[in-house]
Design an enzyme around this catalytic site. Structure first.
Site, PDB file in Angstrom:
ATOM      1  N   CYS A  81      22.281   9.754  45.289  1.00  0.00           N
ATOM      2  CA  CYS A  81      22.052   8.833  44.078  1.00  0.00           C
ATOM      3  C   CYS A  81      22.023   9.654  42.656  1.00  0.00           C
ATOM      4  CB  CYS A  81      21.032   7.894  44.688  1.00  0.00           C
ATOM      5  SG  CYS A  81      21.932   6.363  43.230  1.00  0.00           S
ATOM      6  N   HIS A 186      23.589   6.043  48.506  1.00  0.00           N
ATOM      7  CA  HIS A 186      22.790   6.131  49.513  1.00  0.00           C
ATOM      8  C   HIS A 186      22.899   6.728  51.337  1.00  0.00           C
ATOM      9  CE1 HIS A 186      19.552   4.783  46.601  1.00  0.00           C
ATOM     10  NE2 HIS A 186      20.664   4.261  46.135  1.00  0.00           N
ATOM     11  N   GLU A 188      20.580   6.885  53.328  1.00  0.00           N
ATOM     12  CA  GLU A 188      19.732   6.545  54.559  1.00  0.00           C
ATOM     13  C   GLU A 188      19.867   4.520  54.358  1.00  0.00           C
ATOM     14  OE1 GLU A 188      17.859   5.998  49.695  1.00  0.00           O
ATOM     15  OE2 GLU A 188      19.392   7.127  51.151  1.00  0.00           O
TER      16      GLU A 188
END
Length: 211
Positions: A81, A186, A188
């Site tokens: 990001c 992202h 994650e």
């Protein structure tokens, strides 16, 4: 091989460490310049403003050791990001220079009558792979990733573009130049697709380490 997640005050470090644990990749948190210099692979996360990111890196004395590792020693690094945006040369979001490892700069999304997009770009989107790369290998036909960003890269040479995302126009979502790799989304927060991408990066990092 252990991955070092750079903690410079504006990244989701814990979530990234948890994801790496899911793919059986040990990780450490790099909190000092010495931690960075000892790393065999690096992850630069980031949430927030471009200038704040560069200021935080500078205040912690991270820019010089990062340059040594990434440019001189060719240590693999993945930017997430804002982390990816900091690889660029500059951003209209601020006045500071970026790291300059990826050609291009960041500009804000601008809605138009033809493309009345929402800003920031937020939600799940598919990638359009334009250059095959190990980072996006074997993601599957239903791949999708979670994005949250108000700025995007422009001016990236085609050979540094790996995948694009459509939001008003097609903008870079994955970039790579040698050992420097970045994703605008992202991982994650992207469930099994993010897990696979991080596993791919671990394999890439392992290949660099064995050279």
């Amino acid at each position: 091989m252990t991955m070092s997640i750079i903690d410079y005050g504006i990244g989701n470090v814990g979530s990234i460490a948890n994801m790496l644990k899911r793919v059986n990749v040990p990780s450490t948190i790099a909190k000092t310049a010495d931690d960075i210099l000892a790393a065999t692979s690096l992850i630069l996360p980031g949430v927030g403003a471009f200038d704040r990111g560069m200021e935080n890196l500078a205040e912690r004395g991270f820019i010089e050791p990062l340059t040594e590792k990434v440019i001189n020693q060719r240590t693999p690094i993945l930017g997430l990001c804002l982390g990816m945006q900091l690889f660029a040369e500059s951003s209209e979001e601020g006045k500071r220079h970026g790291l300059g490892w990826i050609t291009g700069r960041c500009v804000r999304f601008v809605p138009t009558a033809e493309a009345p997009i929402k800003v920031p770009h937020m939600g799940w989107n598919r990638l359009e792979v334009v250059n095959e790369h190990p980072l996006v290998a074997d993601l599957g036909p239903d791949q999708r990733f979670y994005f949250v960003h108000g700025y995007h890269l422009v001016g990236v040479p085609f050979d540094q573009q790996v995948a694009l995302v459509m939001h008003g126009s097609r903008v870079p979502a994955v970039v790579a130049s040698g050992n420097v790799m970045g994703v605008q989304f992202h991982p994650e927060k992207s469930h099994r697709y993010g897990v696979k991408l991080m596993s791919n990066f671990a394999e890439i990092a392992g290949a660099f380490a064995s050279r």
